[in-house]
Motif scaffolding. Structure first.
Motif, mmCIF file in Angstrom:
data_model
loop_
_atom_site.group_PDB
_atom_site.id
_atom_site.type_symbol
_atom_site.label_atom_id
_atom_site.label_comp_id
_atom_site.label_asym_id
_atom_site.label_seq_id
_atom_site.Cartn_x
_atom_site.Cartn_y
_atom_site.Cartn_z
ATOM 1 N N THR A 169 -6.314 9.325 -9.106
ATOM 2 C CA THR A 169 -5.270 9.937 -8.292
ATOM 3 C C THR A 169 -3.916 9.513 -8.809
ATOM 4 N N LYS A 170 -2.861 10.020 -8.194
ATOM 5 C CA LYS A 170 -1.514 9.518 -8.450
ATOM 6 C C LYS A 170 -0.800 9.325 -7.120
ATOM 7 N N ILE A 171 0.234 8.471 -7.143
ATOM 8 C CA ILE A 171 1.021 8.177 -5.952
ATOM 9 C C ILE A 171 2.411 8.771 -6.111
ATOM 10 N N VAL A 172 2.842 9.529 -5.122
ATOM 11 C CA VAL A 172 4.230 9.971 -5.033
ATOM 12 C C VAL A 172 4.843 9.207 -3.867
ATOM 13 N N TRP A 173 5.783 8.311 -4.170
ATOM 14 C CA TRP A 173 6.315 7.394 -3.156
ATOM 15 C C TRP A 173 7.789 7.654 -2.880
ATOM 16 N N LEU A 174 8.112 7.826 -1.623
ATOM 17 C CA LEU A 174 9.503 7.910 -1.175
ATOM 18 C C LEU A 174 9.975 6.488 -0.901
ATOM 19 N N GLY A 175 10.827 5.964 -1.788
ATOM 20 C CA GLY A 175 11.295 4.601 -1.582
ATOM 21 C C GLY A 175 12.182 4.108 -2.698
ATOM 22 N N SER A 176 12.941 3.077 -2.408
ATOM 23 C CA SER A 176 13.795 2.295 -3.304
ATOM 24 C C SER A 176 15.159 2.910 -3.536
ATOM 25 N N ASN A 177 16.104 2.009 -3.806
ATOM 26 C CA ASN A 177 17.435 2.401 -4.263
ATOM 27 C C ASN A 177 17.566 2.174 -5.763
ATOM 28 N N TYR A 178 16.446 2.039 -6.452
ATOM 29 C CA TYR A 178 16.478 1.699 -7.876
ATOM 30 C C TYR A 178 17.593 2.467 -8.607
ATOM 31 N N PRO A 179 18.399 1.775 -9.432
ATOM 32 C CA PRO A 179 18.270 0.398 -9.916
ATOM 33 C C PRO A 179 18.960 -0.658 -9.047
ATOM 34 N N GLU A 180 19.405 -0.267 -7.864
ATOM 35 C CA GLU A 180 20.037 -1.231 -6.975
ATOM 36 C C GLU A 180 19.009 -1.763 -5.977
ATOM 37 N N PRO A 181 19.249 -2.946 -5.415
ATOM 38 C CA PRO A 181 18.288 -3.531 -4.468
ATOM 39 C C PRO A 181 18.341 -2.860 -3.108
ATOM 40 N N GLY A 182 17.445 -3.314 -2.234
ATOM 41 C CA GLY A 182 17.423 -2.829 -0.864
ATOM 42 C C GLY A 182 16.629 -1.551 -0.714
ATOM 43 N N GLU A 183 16.457 -1.093 0.499
ATOM 44 C CA GLU A 183 15.786 0.128 0.930
ATOM 45 C C GLU A 183 14.638 -0.238 1.847
ATOM 46 N N TYR A 184 14.529 0.491 2.932
ATOM 47 C CA TYR A 184 13.636 0.153 4.037
ATOM 48 C C TYR A 184 12.172 0.089 3.622
ATOM 49 N N ASN A 185 11.646 1.139 3.014
ATOM 50 C CA ASN A 185 10.220 1.147 2.649
ATOM 51 C C ASN A 185 9.888 0.029 1.676
ATOM 52 N N GLN A 186 10.759 -0.186 0.713
ATOM 53 C CA GLN A 186 10.566 -1.259 -0.262
ATOM 54 C C GLN A 186 10.565 -2.621 0.413
ATOM 55 N N ASP A 187 11.551 -2.851 1.267
ATOM 56 C CA ASP A 187 11.727 -4.176 1.862
ATOM 57 C C ASP A 187 10.632 -4.525 2.860
ATOM 58 N N ASN A 188 9.936 -3.513 3.398
ATOM 59 C CA ASN A 188 8.867 -3.790 4.351
ATOM 60 C C ASN A 188 7.630 -4.395 3.695
ATOM 61 N N ASP A 189 7.492 -4.259 2.374
ATOM 62 C CA ASP A 189 6.389 -4.923 1.662
ATOM 63 C C ASP A 189 6.666 -4.897 0.161
ATOM 64 N N THR A 190 7.530 -5.795 -0.287
ATOM 65 C CA THR A 190 7.871 -5.846 -1.710
ATOM 66 C C THR A 190 6.686 -6.282 -2.561
ATOM 67 N N VAL A 191 5.828 -7.141 -2.019
ATOM 68 C CA VAL A 191 4.673 -7.600 -2.788
ATOM 69 C C VAL A 191 3.720 -6.438 -3.064
ATOM 70 N N ALA A 192 3.507 -5.593 -2.076
ATOM 71 C CA ALA A 192 2.666 -4.409 -2.279
ATOM 72 C C ALA A 192 3.264 -3.498 -3.332
ATOM 73 N N MET A 193 4.579 -3.299 -3.269
ATOM 74 C CA MET A 193 5.230 -2.426 -4.254
ATOM 75 C C MET A 193 5.052 -2.970 -5.669
ATOM 76 N N ASN A 194 5.282 -4.269 -5.854
ATOM 77 C CA ASN A 194 5.103 -4.868 -7.178
ATOM 78 C C ASN A 194 3.653 -4.765 -7.653
ATOM 79 N N TYR A 195 2.726 -4.918 -6.737
ATOM 80 C CA TYR A 195 1.306 -4.816 -7.072
ATOM 81 C C TYR A 195 0.992 -3.422 -7.615
#
Length: 347
Positions: A169-195
């Motif tokens: 499968t593939k993941i289409v994710w609504l999230g991040s302010n990349y390349p800047e920090p912050g953003e609600y979905n990202q901040d709620n589980d940064t470890v999951a995002m990095n994983y």
């Protein structure tokens, strides 16, 4: 030169070889060629009771039956929304307004975050198992995209339990302010995002970028526009709902007006009160029409100490979405609700 130390939760993750890029492209081609009747087959992973964009995304998806084939909806809990039950209840309200309650599967995913759930992980019993196992079983049986518009906990758990998910499968994710920090979905589980970023699963990041014209934050609507365009839109529900803020509603359009009226009661006053972005809906719109956004393929970065770190030598690439066509997307949103086509059910 500053040397970054990667946290233990990240250091245990493996980095891809060059075959990662080839696999990603192969899966994307496979998914593109195995839609049902030219429909996009997907699972929608949402924190439905967070603010109001999730609900509008759900309605847009459920009433675009000529475009989307919705296999199921999974929910997760972020800090707004009254826990996993609150998110489940709000998603169920939208299903009921679309006359699809009990027809489209709705399942509870993770309440907690990936770090706490994955410690002493028991694959036979864990927080979020119902929703995560649904994702695993559905993608094993068919070619399905997962559109995630909340934290990435459910996706990370699915990969942890069954790494082979990355190959189907593939993941289409609504999230991040990349390349800047912050953003609600990202901040709620940064470890999951990095994983997920350190896995091999094909990954598309639909940027948010608060306050910037290049992200989904720019796809916003005013209360005035909602009050003028939304009354009565959508199918008439066979049974009305009691809304999140009270009141009785028989169409999504009328409920939308209530959501906009009460949004700052729900999330606090954290910006202009005259408009709100429909972030999550954009992640679906660009699947419907990829000309409504621009894509760039980049080596997968990683978040360390709340700062994005680019990894130009990383052979694992992701797709970055930005610069969205606000007019095209919003015109299609209103058109979809004016002439709704319910998604077909899998019963």
């Amino acid at each position: 030169m500053k040397v970054f130390s990667i946290p233990m939760a990240v250091s245990l993750l493996f980095l891809c070889s060059i075959s990662c890029k080839n696999q990603s492209q192969r899966i994307e081609k496979h998914l593109a060629n195995t839609t049902t009747d030219n429909k996009i087959k997907l699972i929608f992973d949402t924190d439905a009771n967070n603010e109001l964009d999730d609900q509008h995304a759900l309605a847009y998806m459920l009433l675009n039956g000529n475009t989307f084939d919705v296999v199921g909806i999974t929910v997760n809990a972020t800090i707004n929304g009254k826990g996993i039950q609150g998110h489940y209840d709000e998603a169920e309200r939208i299903l009921q307004l679309c006359n699809l309650k009990d027809s489209v599967p709705l399942l509870k995913g993770a309440e907690g975050n990936f770090k706490e759930i994955s410690e002493d992980f028991d694959p036979g019993s864990y927080d979020g198992q119902e929703g995560v196992d649904f994702i695993l079983e559905a993608t094993e049986e068919d070619s399905i995209i997962v559109v995630a518009v909340g934290k990435l906990t459910n996706i990370a758990l699915a990969l942890k339990k069954e790494p082979s998910l990355a190959g189907r499968t593939k993941i289409v994710w609504l999230g991040s302010n990349y390349p800047e920090p912050g953003e609600y979905n990202q901040d709620n589980d940064t470890v999951a995002m990095n994983y997920v970023l350190n896995s091999r699963i094909p990954f598309e990041m639909v940027t948010v970028r608060y306050g910037k014209p290049s992200g989904t934050d720019a796809v916003s609507v005013t209360k005035t526009e909602i009050n003028e365009k939304m009354p009565g839109l959508g199918p008439k529900a066979t049974e009305p709902i009691t809304g999140r803020h009270g009141g009785s509603f028989s169409t999504f359009g009328d409920y939308s007006i209530s959501l906009f009226e009460h949004i700052f009661d729900h999330i606090g006053d954290n910006g202009p009160k005259n408009s709100r972005p429909l972030f999550d809906m954009v992640a679906l719109a660009i699947l419907k029409n990829n000309s409504w956004g621009e894509t760039t393929r980049i080596p997968a970065p990683i978040l360390i100490d709340n700062q994005w770190v680019d990894r130009p030598e990383n052979q694992r690439e992701i797709i970055l979405w930005e610069n969205f066509d606000k007019t095209g997307i919003l015109d299609d949103f209103y058109s979809s609700l004016q002439k709704p086509v319910l998604v077909q059910t899998h019963h």
